[in-house]
Motif scaffolding. Structure first.
Motif, mmCIF file in Angstrom:
data_model
loop_
_atom_site.group_PDB
_atom_site.id
_atom_site.type_symbol
_atom_site.label_atom_id
_atom_site.label_comp_id
_atom_site.label_asym_id
_atom_site.label_seq_id
_atom_site.Cartn_x
_atom_site.Cartn_y
_atom_site.Cartn_z
ATOM 1 N N HIS A 131 -17.335 13.349 -19.127
ATOM 2 C CA HIS A 131 -17.468 12.732 -20.440
ATOM 3 C C HIS A 131 -18.456 13.530 -21.299
ATOM 4 N N PRO A 132 -18.100 13.788 -22.557
ATOM 5 C CA PRO A 132 -18.979 14.611 -23.397
ATOM 6 C C PRO A 132 -20.346 14.003 -23.662
ATOM 7 N N LEU A 133 -20.520 12.701 -23.465
ATOM 8 C CA LEU A 133 -21.824 12.076 -23.675
ATOM 9 C C LEU A 133 -22.654 12.014 -22.402
ATOM 10 N N VAL A 134 -22.157 12.616 -21.320
ATOM 11 C CA VAL A 134 -22.924 12.683 -20.065
ATOM 12 C C VAL A 134 -23.321 14.129 -19.789
ATOM 13 N N GLY A 135 -22.337 14.977 -19.532
ATOM 14 C CA GLY A 135 -22.597 16.410 -19.452
ATOM 15 C C GLY A 135 -23.415 16.872 -18.274
ATOM 16 N N SER A 136 -23.401 16.152 -17.156
ATOM 17 C CA SER A 136 -24.167 16.571 -15.979
ATOM 18 C C SER A 136 -23.581 15.922 -14.735
ATOM 19 N N VAL A 137 -23.255 16.731 -13.745
ATOM 20 C CA VAL A 137 -22.726 16.194 -12.492
ATOM 21 C C VAL A 137 -23.798 15.395 -11.771
ATOM 22 N N ALA A 138 -25.026 15.911 -11.759
ATOM 23 C CA ALA A 138 -26.111 15.196 -11.075
ATOM 24 C C ALA A 138 -26.354 13.831 -11.721
ATOM 25 N N THR A 139 -26.339 13.800 -13.043
ATOM 26 C CA THR A 139 -26.522 12.526 -13.743
ATOM 27 C C THR A 139 -25.338 11.597 -13.493
ATOM 28 N N ALA A 140 -24.138 12.157 -13.405
ATOM 29 C CA ALA A 140 -22.952 11.348 -13.115
ATOM 30 C C ALA A 140 -23.110 10.639 -11.776
ATOM 31 N N ARG A 141 -23.645 11.334 -10.784
ATOM 32 C CA ARG A 141 -23.855 10.704 -9.473
ATOM 33 C C ARG A 141 -24.874 9.584 -9.561
ATOM 34 N N ARG A 142 -25.914 9.799 -10.343
ATOM 35 C CA ARG A 142 -26.931 8.749 -10.514
ATOM 36 C C ARG A 142 -26.347 7.552 -11.263
ATOM 37 N N LEU A 143 -25.470 7.825 -12.220
ATOM 38 C CA LEU A 143 -24.811 6.718 -12.925
ATOM 39 C C LEU A 143 -23.989 5.868 -11.966
ATOM 40 N N LEU A 144 -23.166 6.511 -11.145
ATOM 41 C CA LEU A 144 -22.333 5.749 -10.222
ATOM 42 C C LEU A 144 -23.198 4.939 -9.266
ATOM 43 N N ASP A 145 -24.251 5.549 -8.737
ATOM 44 C CA ASP A 145 -25.144 4.809 -7.837
ATOM 45 C C ASP A 145 -25.776 3.621 -8.553
ATOM 46 N N GLY A 146 -26.215 3.845 -9.790
ATOM 47 C CA GLY A 146 -26.857 2.765 -10.541
ATOM 48 C C GLY A 146 -25.905 1.631 -10.845
ATOM 49 N N TYR A 147 -24.678 1.952 -11.216
ATOM 50 C CA TYR A 147 -23.704 0.905 -11.521
ATOM 51 C C TYR A 147 -23.295 0.147 -10.260
ATOM 52 N N ARG A 148 -23.128 0.856 -9.161
ATOM 53 C CA ARG A 148 -22.761 0.154 -7.919
ATOM 54 C C ARG A 148 -23.880 -0.786 -7.480
ATOM 55 N N ALA A 149 -25.112 -0.406 -7.734
ATOM 56 C CA ALA A 149 -26.241 -1.259 -7.338
ATOM 57 C C ALA A 149 -26.363 -2.494 -8.217
ATOM 58 N N ARG A 150 -25.944 -2.382 -9.493
ATOM 59 C CA ARG A 150 -26.124 -3.483 -10.438
ATOM 60 C C ARG A 150 -24.895 -4.369 -10.592
ATOM 61 N N ILE A 151 -23.704 -3.829 -10.334
ATOM 62 C CA ILE A 151 -22.470 -4.567 -10.629
ATOM 63 C C ILE A 151 -21.636 -4.710 -9.365
ATOM 64 N N PRO A 152 -21.663 -5.878 -8.719
ATOM 65 C CA PRO A 152 -20.912 -6.064 -7.460
ATOM 66 C C PRO A 152 -19.423 -5.791 -7.625
ATOM 67 N N GLU A 153 -18.847 -6.143 -8.763
ATOM 68 C CA GLU A 153 -17.417 -5.952 -8.978
ATOM 69 C C GLU A 153 -17.054 -4.465 -8.968
ATOM 70 N N LEU A 154 -17.940 -3.615 -9.446
ATOM 71 C CA LEU A 154 -17.681 -2.179 -9.411
ATOM 72 C C LEU A 154 -17.873 -1.644 -8.003
ATOM 73 N N ALA A 155 -18.907 -2.114 -7.329
ATOM 74 C CA ALA A 155 -19.149 -1.672 -5.951
ATOM 75 C C ALA A 155 -17.971 -2.016 -5.042
ATOM 76 N N ALA A 156 -17.285 -3.114 -5.338
ATOM 77 C CA ALA A 156 -16.121 -3.488 -4.529
ATOM 78 C C ALA A 156 -14.936 -2.555 -4.766
ATOM 79 N N VAL A 157 -14.856 -1.969 -5.960
ATOM 80 C CA VAL A 157 -13.758 -1.060 -6.284
ATOM 81 C C VAL A 157 -14.038 0.341 -5.765
ATOM 82 N N ILE A 158 -15.283 0.809 -5.939
ATOM 83 C CA ILE A 158 -15.699 2.144 -5.489
ATOM 84 C C ILE A 158 -16.768 1.959 -4.421
#
Length: 447
Positions: free
Chosen positions: A419-446
């Motif tokens: 995504h052009p508003l992210v622009g970093s693989v390392a940050t992308a990994r931190r985003l996924l980890d952060g969302y999985r930790a905060r949103i159970p519905e997302l953690a269940a999908v991924i």
């Protein structure tokens, strides 16, 4: 006819019902069935609908269905407006990104990807039940992110699902009004994706009047998008951008404005709606008035951070009164059932309408609608600066859909990173980890 509303306890359901009450055409919707995972929200919305119906001679009947198949069976139209994870999920969409210095918004950027990842599987399951028990129904999708979710549902329903949004029609209405023209008598050259498009032309009586608007300081100042983006920038583009493009063209300013606010949009709506639902259930006789006050507050603060960042002032009162997506939904239903031809901007399969995008991509463009269905209209090629952004964001959407349907963390990271508003693989990994930790519905999908 029967309308099934998925997400029937949603705050904006009374807007749709109010539009049905004003509709005098035939055939019309005579039964509205509400389905939601929350009985409390359904109860509150039911009180509001009864208040709206008071005084009408033959309002559409309203009932609540606890089972999904019961809600869908026999439906002519299905209105899908679900929010997987609720407003608490929206708050997380915003905050996880903001904590990493990125845009925190529910449909654009990282938040939109997170919202899509957890919503796609649910939307596909809903589409499968529609196909099984109401195969002749038209599905009108307003579930966000609308383009991504419509594209995912198309895998099951094909052309029977249409995505709608009120942003383009609002932009066109404002542009026409600034020139003193009737919005119903202009033809827009609008093209893009949901929440990412441009008004490149506006034809009236055979003449493109948009260049005249762009050249007129006074007229341009009457268009909110021009005030938000600035005269110089819209003239540089040679087009009026959809309001959500502010997050791309003024990304740093947008992040700063949101981060400096006392609360995010999601946090504001969460507290506001908690108060509304509690009050509506406690005082059923006043539910309509309570909802109308809450709606006024919500509308007045819509995208307030972009106006703050641009110094654009408050929203125009006439624009607030003009209505939005309920009009789009009603016009779409009327065109499909009554043979009333209409040209509308909808989210549909591209085919060859937008050069440079995949045929199966869902795009947001003008379409001809009548009793035979929806036909996307061909568009002029996009200039490179527009097309490149659209191609990149569409690739992100399609990657996110695949990630959600396969449960692939690798593809989820790719969607964030591309995504052009992210622009970093390392940050992308931190985003996924952060969302999985905060949103159970997302953690269940991924997982």
């Amino acid at each position: 006819m029967k309308l099934a509303v998925l997400g029937g306890g949603g705050f904006r359901v009374p807007i749709v019902y109010g539009a049905l009450l004003r509709d005098t055409g035939a055939p019309g919707i005579r039964e509205v069935v509400l389905h939601d995972v929350s009985r409390e929200r359904l109860e509150a919305v039911g009180h509001v609908l009864r208040g709206l119906a008071a005084g009408h001679d033959a309002p559409p009947a309203v009932r609540v269905a606890t089972g999904l198949d019961d809600a869908l069976r026999g439906a002519d139209f299905v209105f899908s407006a679900v929010r997987v994870g609720g407003l608490a999920g929206r708050v997380a969409d915003e905050r996880v990104a903001l904590d990493l210095g990125l845009l925190g918004q529910e449909t654009t950027g990282p938040g939109g990807i997170a919202f899509g990842l957890r919503t796609v599987p649910v939307a596909v399951r809903l589409a499968e039940r529609v196909a099984a028990v109401a195969p002749r129904a038209w599905v009108i999708n307003f579930t966000n992110p609308a383009g991504m979710i419509t594209e995912a549902m198309r895998g099951v329903l094909g052309d029977r699902v249409i995505g709608i949004c009120d942003s383009p029609v609002g932009l066109i209405r404002r542009a026409a009004a600034a020139l003193g023209l009737d919005p119903a008598r202009v033809s827009p050259d609008y093209v893009g994706l949901n929440h990412l498009g441009w008004l490149r032309g506006l034809t009236h009586q055979g003449t493109d009047v948009l260049p005249g608007l762009l050249a007129d300081d006074d007229a341009l100042d009457r268009v909110e998008e021009a005030r938000v983006f600035g005269r110089d920038w819209v003239r540089t583009l040679g087009a009026l951008p959809n309001e959500y493009l502010h997050y791309y063209y003024f990304a740093r300013e947008s992040v700063s404005a949101i981060d400096q606010a006392a609360s995010t949009r999601g946090e504001t709506l969460l507290h506001q709606q908690e108060r509304f639902y509690a009050a509506a259930r406690a005082r059923p006789g006043q539910a309509r008035e309570t909802w109308e006050r809450a709606r006024g507050e919500r509308d007045a603060t819509y995208m307030a951070e972009t106006r703050r960042a641009a110094g654009a002032g408050e929203r125009d009162a006439a624009d607030l009164a003009a209505g939005g997506y309920e009009g789009v939904a009603l016009a779409l239903m009327a065109a499909l059932t009554r043979g009333e031809p209409h040209t509308m901007i909808l989210n549909v399969r591209n085919g060859s309408a937008v050069p440079g995008l995949p045929a199966d991509a869902v795009v947001e463009i003008p379409c001809a609608v009548d009793a035979s269905g929806v036909r996307p209209l061909a568009t002029r090629p996009l200039p490179g600066s527009f097309l490149g952004l659209v191609q990149q964001v569409k690739a992100v959407e399609q990657t996110a859909i695949e990630a959600a349907l396969t449960g692939s963390a690798r593809l989820a990271v790719a969607a964030f990173a591309l995504h052009p508003l992210v622009g970093s693989v390392a940050t992308a990994r931190r985003l996924l980890d952060g969302y999985r930790a905060r949103i159970p519905e997302l953690a269940a999908v991924i997982p």
